[in-house]
Write an enzyme that holds these catalytic residues in place. Structure first.
Site, PDB file in Angstrom:
ATOM      1  N   HIS A 169     -34.024  -9.571  42.465  1.00 24.50           N
ATOM      2  CA  HIS A 169     -33.968  -8.741  43.668  1.00 24.50           C
ATOM      3  C   HIS A 169     -35.282  -8.831  44.441  1.00 24.50           C
ATOM      4  O   HIS A 169     -35.296  -9.046  45.651  1.00 24.50           O
ATOM      5  CB  HIS A 169     -33.685  -7.278  43.290  1.00 24.50           C
ATOM      6  CG  HIS A 169     -33.519  -6.393  44.478  1.00 24.50           C
ATOM      7  ND1 HIS A 169     -32.299  -6.056  44.999  1.00 24.50           N
ATOM      8  CD2 HIS A 169     -34.441  -5.819  45.282  1.00 24.50           C
ATOM      9  CE1 HIS A 169     -32.470  -5.304  46.059  1.00 24.50           C
ATOM     10  NE2 HIS A 169     -33.773  -5.132  46.257  1.00 24.50           N
ATOM     11  N   GLU A 221       4.647   1.314  57.727  1.00 25.04           N
ATOM     12  CA  GLU A 221       3.570   1.200  58.714  1.00 25.04           C
ATOM     13  C   GLU A 221       3.041   2.525  59.241  1.00 25.04           C
ATOM     14  O   GLU A 221       1.882   2.624  59.643  1.00 25.04           O
ATOM     15  CB  GLU A 221       4.094   0.425  59.928  1.00 25.04           C
ATOM     16  CG  GLU A 221       4.518  -0.985  59.637  1.00 25.04           C
ATOM     17  CD  GLU A 221       5.235  -1.565  60.828  1.00 25.04           C
ATOM     18  OE1 GLU A 221       4.649  -2.354  61.549  1.00 25.04           O
ATOM     19  OE2 GLU A 221       6.421  -1.194  61.031  1.00 25.04           O
ATOM     20  N   THR A 258     -26.622 -13.459  41.828  1.00 23.48           N
ATOM     21  CA  THR A 258     -25.971 -12.716  42.924  1.00 23.48           C
ATOM     22  C   THR A 258     -26.631 -13.016  44.263  1.00 23.48           C
ATOM     23  O   THR A 258     -26.109 -12.641  45.305  1.00 23.48           O
ATOM     24  CB  THR A 258     -26.031 -11.196  42.673  1.00 23.48           C
ATOM     25  OG1 THR A 258     -27.405 -10.795  42.690  1.00 23.48           O
ATOM     26  CG2 THR A 258     -25.400 -10.806  41.367  1.00 23.48           C
ATOM     27  N   ARG A 311     -31.314   5.162  53.410  1.00 27.00           N
ATOM     28  CA  ARG A 311     -30.535   3.970  53.756  1.00 27.00           C
ATOM     29  C   ARG A 311     -29.336   4.412  54.580  1.00 27.00           C
ATOM     30  O   ARG A 311     -28.839   5.533  54.412  1.00 27.00           O
ATOM     31  CB  ARG A 311     -30.074   3.202  52.510  1.00 27.00           C
ATOM     32  CG  ARG A 311     -28.803   3.724  51.868  1.00 27.00           C
ATOM     33  CD  ARG A 311     -28.501   3.133  50.517  1.00 27.00           C
ATOM     34  NE  ARG A 311     -28.294   1.719  50.450  1.00 27.00           N
ATOM     35  CZ  ARG A 311     -27.103   1.136  50.492  1.00 27.00           C
ATOM     36  NH1 ARG A 311     -26.004   1.848  50.659  1.00 27.00           N
ATOM     37  NH2 ARG A 311     -26.999  -0.177  50.365  1.00 27.00           N
TER      38      ARG A 311
HETATM   39  C1  LIG Z   1     -21.779  -8.208  46.570  1.00 26.81           C
HETATM   40  C2  LIG Z   1     -23.254  -7.947  46.649  1.00 26.81           C
HETATM   41  C3  LIG Z   1     -23.697  -6.738  47.144  1.00 26.81           C
HETATM   42  C4  LIG Z   1     -25.058  -6.485  47.248  1.00 26.81           C
HETATM   43  N1  LIG Z   1     -25.458  -5.288  47.755  1.00 26.81           N
HETATM   44  C5  LIG Z   1     -26.779  -5.032  47.889  1.00 26.81           C
HETATM   45  C6  LIG Z   1     -27.230  -3.813  48.445  1.00 26.81           C
HETATM   46  O1  LIG Z   1     -26.446  -2.943  48.812  1.00 26.81           O
HETATM   47  N2  LIG Z   1     -28.557  -3.625  48.580  1.00 26.81           N
HETATM   48  C7  LIG Z   1     -29.461  -4.570  48.194  1.00 26.81           C
HETATM   49  O2  LIG Z   1     -30.639  -4.353  48.335  1.00 26.81           O
HETATM   50  N3  LIG Z   1     -29.062  -5.726  47.656  1.00 26.81           N
HETATM   51  C8  LIG Z   1     -27.756  -5.980  47.504  1.00 26.81           C
HETATM   52  N4  LIG Z   1     -27.355  -7.179  46.981  1.00 26.81           N
HETATM   53  C9  LIG Z   1     -28.379  -8.189  46.630  1.00 26.81           C
HETATM   54  C10 LIG Z   1     -28.781  -8.090  45.176  1.00 26.81           C
HETATM   55  O3  LIG Z   1     -29.521  -6.937  44.951  1.00 26.81           O
HETATM   56  C11 LIG Z   1     -29.606  -9.313  44.855  1.00 26.81           C
HETATM   57  O4  LIG Z   1     -28.804 -10.419  45.089  1.00 26.81           O
HETATM   58  C12 LIG Z   1     -30.017  -9.326  43.416  1.00 26.81           C
HETATM   59  O5  LIG Z   1     -30.813  -8.273  43.101  1.00 26.81           O
HETATM   60  C13 LIG Z   1     -30.688 -10.647  43.041  1.00 26.81           C
HETATM   61  O6  LIG Z   1     -30.865 -10.702  41.645  1.00 26.81           O
HETATM   62  P1  LIG Z   1     -30.315 -11.881  40.738  1.00 26.81           P
HETATM   63  O7  LIG Z   1     -30.777 -11.639  39.367  1.00 26.81           O
HETATM   64  O8  LIG Z   1     -28.874 -12.022  40.894  1.00 26.81           O
HETATM   65  O9  LIG Z   1     -31.054 -13.107  41.411  1.00 26.81           O
HETATM   66  P2  LIG Z   1     -30.678 -14.653  41.344  1.00 26.81           P
HETATM   67  O10 LIG Z   1     -29.603 -14.936  42.326  1.00 26.81           O
HETATM   68  O11 LIG Z   1     -30.411 -15.078  39.948  1.00 26.81           O
HETATM   69  O12 LIG Z   1     -32.054 -15.257  41.835  1.00 26.81           O
HETATM   70  C14 LIG Z   1     -32.525 -14.969  43.111  1.00 26.81           C
HETATM   71  C15 LIG Z   1     -33.896 -15.594  43.351  1.00 26.81           C
HETATM   72  O13 LIG Z   1     -34.878 -14.947  42.585  1.00 26.81           O
HETATM   73  C16 LIG Z   1     -35.682 -15.886  41.898  1.00 26.81           C
HETATM   74  N5  LIG Z   1     -36.064 -15.283  40.626  1.00 26.81           N
HETATM   75  C17 LIG Z   1     -35.293 -14.506  39.832  1.00 26.81           C
HETATM   76  N6  LIG Z   1     -36.002 -14.056  38.803  1.00 26.81           N
HETATM   77  C18 LIG Z   1     -37.249 -14.575  38.915  1.00 26.81           C
HETATM   78  C19 LIG Z   1     -38.426 -14.460  38.138  1.00 26.81           C
HETATM   79  N7  LIG Z   1     -38.476 -13.737  37.043  1.00 26.81           N
HETATM   80  N8  LIG Z   1     -39.511 -15.125  38.566  1.00 26.81           N
HETATM   81  C20 LIG Z   1     -39.488 -15.871  39.667  1.00 26.81           C
HETATM   82  N9  LIG Z   1     -38.391 -16.007  40.446  1.00 26.81           N
HETATM   83  C21 LIG Z   1     -37.296 -15.372  40.079  1.00 26.81           C
HETATM   84  C22 LIG Z   1     -34.826 -17.085  41.736  1.00 26.81           C
HETATM   85  O14 LIG Z   1     -35.605 -18.233  41.631  1.00 26.81           O
HETATM   86  C23 LIG Z   1     -33.986 -17.050  42.995  1.00 26.81           C
HETATM   87  O15 LIG Z   1     -34.664 -17.711  44.031  1.00 26.81           O
HETATM   88  C24 LIG Z   1     -26.007  -7.469  46.847  1.00 26.81           C
HETATM   89  C25 LIG Z   1     -25.554  -8.684  46.333  1.00 26.81           C
HETATM   90  C26 LIG Z   1     -24.195  -8.938  46.234  1.00 26.81           C
HETATM   91  C27 LIG Z   1     -23.716 -10.226  45.696  1.00 26.81           C
END
Ligand SMILES: Cc1cc2nc3c(=O)[nH]c(=O)nc-3n(C[C@H](O)[C@H](O)[C@H](O)COP(=O)(O)OP(=O)(O)OC[C@H]3O[C@@H](n4cnc5c(N)ncnc54)[C@H](O)[C@@H]3O)c2cc1C
Ligand code: FES
Ligand code: FES
Length: 1341
Positions: free
Chosen positions: A356, A1272, A267, A427
């Site tokens: 995250h 509308e 994400t 927030r």
């Molecule tokens: C539509 C949408 C809405 C969102 N709304 C919010 C919000 O309201 N508030 C907020 O705070 N965030 C928000 N987010 C962000 C979201 O919280 C983060 O994108 C998410 O937590 C990332 O986690 P992931 O597992 O998807 O990471 P990934 O995309 O899979 O990875 C992200 C990064 O983390 C690294 N990584 C992951 N795991 C590890 C590990 N174990 N060790 C080392 N490196 C690692 C990866 O290498 C990469 O660089 C939103 C995202 C989206 C898409």
């Protein structure tokens, strides 16, 4: 290998999918659409809208249970699905076999309009029911929080979900079959038996039987129970995906590929790869490593595996909170609070805790709390294990405090809090849920035992810098201080000194963010004070050294957060006459014809048409300059790329390149960022899109560059002459009034955000230059004409087909023709079918939207509130070409008087030409912006007279038959009735008193209430625009095919047309069918717009049916006892034509602008809306408490559809006036190009109580069956929320002795509300001299 339900035999079994050559760059969404031709929807591609929701089922590595969870398929890499079962909407149910209760109910409760969001909604609800067959209402709200709908206003969707909820069942189980709302309902009906509140029949619904659901495929279960340890590798064209089975291998791989990211939820990585061009040749997937999902509870805290999803973290925290003493769970409760509003359910299910933390997004909701909560990160590498603190250095990305390239985050240790320690989280986002925060904060204080002396203090903020920021210095300064006002005051100053935010900081809203820094601190101060008091019952005597400051009750409201509740409401309409035959569908709440198909995903939209032979894909190249000469376009490199077939430029156009001012493809000059210059044609969409970035365009910048209305006026840059209407003697009237007020109103623009972006498929035929065009448009005839002139071939060679449109709202009137014409040029040049599907980013960048407006008013009135003179001057920002701007300004001026009779009036309007994408038609066509100026005048007059605004509104409203400013006669009788009923139904006067009482008792929360009347004119100001035609065939088996000139945009026009045909032919609707709208069956049609589509096309259908019935009359007379089939058979045998064209010549309408007189509109829709809201003065947030709408629909053709239109338009209007904010860079680049950056209302934005009633006993002789077009009008009623917010802000300002006539700016975002509620915190923040910095964004209205 993963599994999908076998779609041919729905919900019978899963189908194993074994893909050996998976491309790591391929998403589940792309795979399902291309390889399986499933109709899962693409609407944004960044996880922000929920249209592509599917359910994943996986065997949990740790709990060993099957987990069902919703995800957005656009962010799920196909490679990540090894061992998972995927359920799409097709697997839930089908109209061909069996529909699922979720699908049945959403359709029958009228929860679908265009239907584009519906499969996603169904999947979110279905997943919820798989986990909780009788969910709580709160769970329903959570489950749908990540799904957007632009049409319905959500109320019916939620209502369909509510039928499964525990509360709902409980209510029905009282045994009476009635629910607890009944009493309230009866009160509202005033004892009238002809008023109905049922839009669907509950008793028809099939029960939910969880035993019928698909079981997790045993094969996958076996695989999961004996997990393979070997590493799986997938090689794609550019990227390799490596998924090790054991931790040691993962660590070895990380050491080998230190630059390779770990991909979990995708994400963060996914959106960055899609929109920011990030690229990683190797991706490491740790999804199969159980160690990363472990949770350990120790005596000092929780250690959560970095691979746990945020949804799992939520459950883990909730469990710990229930098990541990309160004092130990301060940090957990703060985290849980933010997890409830962070993104939607799908993202929470996908995103991992580790992802995250490591992403370190500057806006992170969790990192500030984790950092103040002394969280530690457990890092793993091949040779080492170590722990680092999640502190400001880590968050700032300092190499010394960060992971080493070969390390991964294994788990996260969050310690328990202790006695005398308090943690809070704050927030503020543009809207309540599913919105990135503008500012987030985590705050923690530890007191010396039994005292209020600060021993430790940590404060961290997100959203105010490139990373999460800790206010380390300020916190150090405060150690040893007592927890009192003096400390607070100094803390604020320290904080503002330390956390400095430059005037040009990315994201803008600088002063708001600065204010939030201290407002949050104040909330924390109060919260802690309350907790301290609860912990030790110390005396509150100020002289006592060990006492705490008293908080007066009226200040406590600062502490309460707005809670999310499932909206409730009543929908009232007049029942059809009891003598109306049951087969006659007119006036009944018939379900949308495509409702069930929407819900099962079987409804075909333009891009759902399967690939045709030799089809190519087109992607557009747009200008990056706002005003420049094109020096050269170099596509040589692109033509060498694999899959690229051609590049289409203006030189390829055989006919005309549209008009001189508005070129399809730019030739030598560009007028805005986002103007289309050329297009790449390639074998796949991915190849075409990638290639666009390789086209080299050189520009020479030109002057002037104009973005704002202010600059346009300065440069005399206008698109058309001024439009003006005047009556009475305005100058003289101003001489004779008690008071005069002058003011300014700014209304921002609005993006259509139809869920289905612009799409077209052009298929050249082999003979006679014929083309078939499948296009998502409100105006196929316009598409046909533009393609004809572009290709220089006659119109009769081109056939446009429109099956259905996934939302239009005006945005698909003019624009689709441009895209179709460019695609047609490509199709003719290459000889291949061409598909063009705009990405959300491109759609938002290129297509323009509602015109931003700047209005100046001068109003003269008597002290009793009677307005004697009103002078309004409006400017709209038209963008770089004329498009519909002249018509918009005309309509705006014509409609500006709204419901008011003011003897001396002058309205002037001009459309400004700027270097922005051209703005265009949008629901309401100028009325929602312009009339906000009029209503703002009324509010200003009320403030000056010291009278309530509703009194000024009523005093100045039309009362008797009269003439408008353009001398059109009309009767305001139903306007007055709507107003009075709305006052009555909303219990306005008593609630006004309650609001005042609430405001007296609460300093930091204020309520506001407003009632707004509306006179909305329907139709176009030209007779020829009201003509319509239909073609009705009766086949020999008696079945009827109806075709007409209107397009199905979700507004239910086809349903209404069949209701008309059924009424006229006197046969049930089941005999009828509508296939599509096509220029081959009904030629020369007018755009489906201006609320008049069902009306005029209905007259054409009626005409065709009457012609047919007339022909059948002799046969029927001869055999009156015969059946319909008998008569049709006989007619055929007697050679009577069973096909007829119906025609409606249109309502008379004209406007003479020279004289300022005319009869421009066939009729008016009247209505009134009352809204009550509550604002948080410290954050600017608001919640909508209640809305009551009364609308004069006369005799509704279909009350379910009409109420749906009113609710949907109202919520869209609410978006316009509260959250939808377009942000432009100083270079004219639109920043807001995704659902994350542009907030349309979500489910938590619906008023908690939302009542709509159609005014009973109202008739209009003019229209079909005395109905009215309601597409509308509801939009403007959304302004009742805006004025209720203004009312609350005014109350706050009155109390703070501030002037009440603050400048009105729409949308009333949290930023604007907060800054208008000025107080000691807004006074405290540093203000920048505008001349000293370049702002991040510019206001264009
Ligand atoms: C539509 C949408 C809405 C969102 N709304 C919010 C919000 O309201 N508030 C907020 O705070 N965030 C928000 N987010 C962000 C979201 O919280 C983060 O994108 C998410 O937590 C990332 O986690 P992931 O597992 O998807 O990471 P990934 O995309 O899979 O990875 C992200 C990064 O983390 C690294 N990584 C992951 N795991 C590890 C590990 N174990 N060790 C080392 N490196 C690692 C990866 O290498 C990469 O660089 C939103 C995202 C989206 C898409
Ligand atoms: S298309 Fe996937 S969330 Fe919008
Ligand atoms: S019905 Fe929800 S987007 Fe159209």
């Amino acid at each position: 290998m993963f599994s999908l339900p076998c779609v041919s035999e729905v919900a019978e079994t899963f189908y194993p999918v074994t893909e050996r050559n998976v491309d790591p760059e391929e998403t589940l969404l792309a795979f399902l659409r291309k390889n399986w031709t499933l109709l899962i929807k693409y609407a944004c591609g960044t996880g922000g809208c929920g249209a592509c929701t599917v359910m994943l089922s996986k065997h949990d590595l740790v709990s060993k249970k099957i987990r069902h969870f919703s995800v957005t398929a656009c962010l799920v890499p196909l490679c990540s699905l090894h061992g998972a079962a995927v359920t799409t909407v097709e697997g839930v149910g089908s109209i061909k076999t069996r529909i699922h209760p979720v699908q049945e109910r959403i359709a029958k409760i009228h929860g679908t309009q265009c239907g584009f969001c519906t499969p996603g909604m169904v999947m979110s609800m279905y997943t919820l029911l798989r986990n909780h067959p009788q969910p709580l209402e709160e769970q329903l709200m959570e489950a749908l929080g990540g799904n957007l709908c632009r049409c319905t206003g959500y109320r019916p969707i939620l209502e369909s979900g509510r039928t499964f909820c525990m509360e709902s069942v409980g209510c029905q189980q009282k045994g009476t079959g009635k629910c607890c709302l009944d009493q309230r309902e009866n009160d509202s009906l005033g004892g009238r038996s002809d008023i109905c509140t049922e839009l669907f029949a509950k008793e028809e619904f099939q029960p939910l039987d969880p035993t019928q659901e698909l079981i997790f495929p045993p094969e996958l279960l076996r695989m999961a129970e004996n997990p393979e340890k070997q590493t799986l590798t997938f090689h794609g064209e550019r990227v390799t995906w490596i998924s090790p089975g054991i931790l040691q291998n993962l660590l070895a791989l990380k050491a080998k590929h230190p630059k390779a990211p770990l991909i979990l939820g995708n994400t963060s990585l996914g959106p960055a790869m899609k929109t920011q061009g990030h690229f990683y040749p190797i991706l490491l997937s740790p999804a199969r490593i159980p160690e990363l999902s472990m949770v350990t509870k120790t005596s000092d805290g929780l250690t959560i595996g970095a691979g746990c999803s945020l949804a799992q973290v939520k459950d883990i925290l909730a469990e710990s909170i229930s098990e541990l003493p309160e004092e130990k769970t301060e940090t957990y409760r703060a985290l849980l609070k933010h997890l409830r509003s962070l993104a939607g359910q799908q993202i929470q299910n996908m995103a991992s805790l580790g992802g995250h933390i490591i992403s370190r997004h500057c806006y992170s909701d969790l990192n500030p709390i984790l950092s103040v909560g002394n969280t530690a990160l457990n890092l793993l590498s091949e040779d080492d294990m170590r722990q680092i603190p999640l502190d400001e250095h880590f968050l700032a990305g300092l190499a010394s405090s960060d992971l080493k390239p070969e390390e991964i985050l294994g788990s996260v240790h969050i310690p328990h809090s202790q006695k005398w320690e308090f943690v809070s989280a704050f927030r503020q986002a543009q809207c309540h849920q599913n919105a990135l925060p503008d500012v987030s904060a985590g705050m923690r204080v530890l007191f010396k035992k039994g005292t209020d002396t600060i021993e430790e203090l940590s404060i961290a903020y997100g959203g105010v810098g490139p990373a999460t920021i800790s206010a380390h210095i300020a916190c150090q300064q405060l150690l040893g201080r007592r927890w009192n006002e003096l400390m607070l005051d100094e803390a604020c100053r320290w904080l503002l000194d330390e956390v400095s935010l430059s005037g040009s900081a990315p994201g803008g809203k600088v002063e708001f963010k600065r204010t939030l820094l201290v407002s949050f601190l104040f909330k924390f101060y109060l919260e802690v004070l309350q907790k301290l008091k609860a912990q030790v019952k110390l005396p509150l005597v100020p002289t006592d050294n060990r006492s705490y400051p008293e908080i007066a009750d009226r200040f406590l409201s600062a502490l309460e957060d707005f809670q999310v509740t499932l909206p409730q409401g009543l929908q009232m309409y007049q029942r059809v006459d009891s003598h109306q035959p049951p087969r006659d569908a007119v006036g009944r709440p018939i379900m949308h014809l495509s409702g069930l198909k929407h819900a099962t995903g079987e409804a075909i939209f333009c891009d759902d048409i399967p690939r045709v032979d030799k089809e190519l894909f087109m992607a557009l190249v747009t200008s990056t300059r706002a005003h420049a000469k094109i020096i050269s376009i170099d596509s040589s490199e692109v033509l060498e790329l694999p899959g690229v077939v051609d590049v289409i430029t203006a030189e390829d156009i055989q006919g005309t390149n549209n008009t001189e001012d508005e070129k399809l493809l730019a030739l030598d000059e560009v007028l805005c960022v986002g103007q289309v210059i050329c297009a790449v044609v390639a074998e796949t969409d991915v190849q075409a899109k990638r290639a666009t970035g390789k086209i080299k365009i050189t520009y020479e910048d030109l002057k002037p560059v104009i973005f704002t209305i202010e600059d346009a006026v300065k440069h005399n840059s206008f698109l058309c002459p001024e439009k003006k209407l005047e009556q009475g003697n305005i100058e003289e009237a101003f001489e004779n009034v008690d008071q005069i007020v002058e003011g300014e109103v700014h209304v921002g623009g609005q993006e259509h955000f139809y869920m289905e972006t612009q799409r077209v498929l052009v298929i050249p035929k082999t003979e006679d230059k014929e083309l078939d065009i499948y296009v998502s448009t409100q105006d196929p005839a316009h598409v046909q004409k533009m393609v004809s002139s572009t290709l220089n071939i006659p119109i009769n060679r081109i056939t446009c087909h429109v099956k259905r449109v996934g939302g239009g709202f005006g945005g698909k009137v003019g624009r689709p023709a441009v895209f179709a014409a460019i695609a047609a040029v490509g199709a003719v040049k290459t000889g291949h079918p061409i598909r063009l599907v705009l990405d959300r980013e491109d759609d938002m960048l290129i297509t323009g939207g509602r015109h931003p407006l700047f209005g100046k008013y001068k109003v003269g009135f008597m002290n009793n509130g009677r307005i004697k003179a009103l002078d309004i001057n409006c400017y709209i920002n038209g963008g770089c070409t004329l498009d519909d701007s002249e018509l918009v300004i005309e309509f705006l001026i014509l409609k500006l008087e709204n419901a008011y009779k003011i003897r001396n009036l002058r309205f002037r309007g001009r459309a400004c030409m700027t270097n922005l994408p051209s703005n265009t038609a949008f629901r309401g066509f100028g009325f929602p912006q312009g009339t906000l100026v009029t209503e703002s005048c009324i509010t200003a007059v009320a403030a000056k007279c010291g009278l309530p605004p509703e009194m000024i509104r009523e005093k100045n409203m039309y009362k008797t038959v009269d003439k408008t400013i353009y001398k059109q006669a009309f009767s305001p009788e139903t306007l007055i009735r709507c107003w009075n009923e709305c006052l009555d139904k909303s219990s306005f006067q008593s609630r006004r008193m309650q609001v005042e009482e609430f405001n007296k008792q609460n300093y930091w929360k204020k309520r506001g209430i407003a009632i707004i009347p509306m006179k909305f004119s329907v139709g176009f100001a030209t007779t020829s625009y009201h003509q319509a035609a239909a073609l009705v065939h009766i086949y020999t088996d008696g079945s009827v095919l109806v075709t007409h000139g209107g397009n199905e945009l979700g507004q239910g026009i086809h349903t209404k047309m069949l209701q008309v045909a059924s009424h006229e032919l006197k046969i049930p609707m089941s005999y009828m069918h509508i296939c599509e709208t096509s220029t081959a069956t009904v030629p020369n049609t007018i755009a489906t717009a201006a609320s008049i589509g069902a009306d005029v096309n209905g007259r054409a259908v009626q005409n065709a049916c009457q012609i047919l019935l007339k022909r059948l009359e002799p046969i029927i007379k001869k055999n009156p006892e015969g059946t319909w089939e008998d008569w049709i058979k006989a007619a055929f045998e007697q050679r009577i034509s069973l096909s007829a064209t119906g025609y409606f010549r249109g309502y008379k309408a004209f406007m003479d602008w020279e004289k300022g007189e005319g009869d421009p509109f066939p009729y008016y829709v009247y209505g009134a809306a009352c809204s009550e809201i509550e604002i948080d003065c410290l954050t600017g947030a608001h919640k909508k408490i209640r809305t009551d709408i009364v609308m004069d629909a006369c005799c509704s053709l279909n009350p379910a559809i009409d109420i749906g239109q009113i609710e949907g338009a109202f919520v869209q209007g609410m978006g316009l006036y509260t959250t939808e904010e377009l942000q432009y860079s100083p270079e004219g680049v639109l920043y807001s190009r995704s659902p994350e950056e542009y907030k349309i209302p979500g489910i938590t934005d619906v008023p908690e109580q939302f009542n709509v009633s159609l005014l009973p006993s109202s008739q209009t002789p003019l229209t079909i069956y005395s109905s009215k077009g309601l597409g509308e009008s509801g939009m403007f009623l959304g302004s009742s929320v805006f004025f209720a917010i203004a009312d609350a802000v005014a109350a706050a300002r009155r109390e703070r002795n501030l002037a009440e006539d603050f400048m009105v700016k729409s949308p009333a975002t949290p930023e604007r509300v907060r800054m208008a509620c000025a107080d000691r915190f807004t006074d405290m923040i540093p203000r920048d001299d505008p001349k000293t910095f370049k702002p991040w964004s510019i206001p264009i209205a």
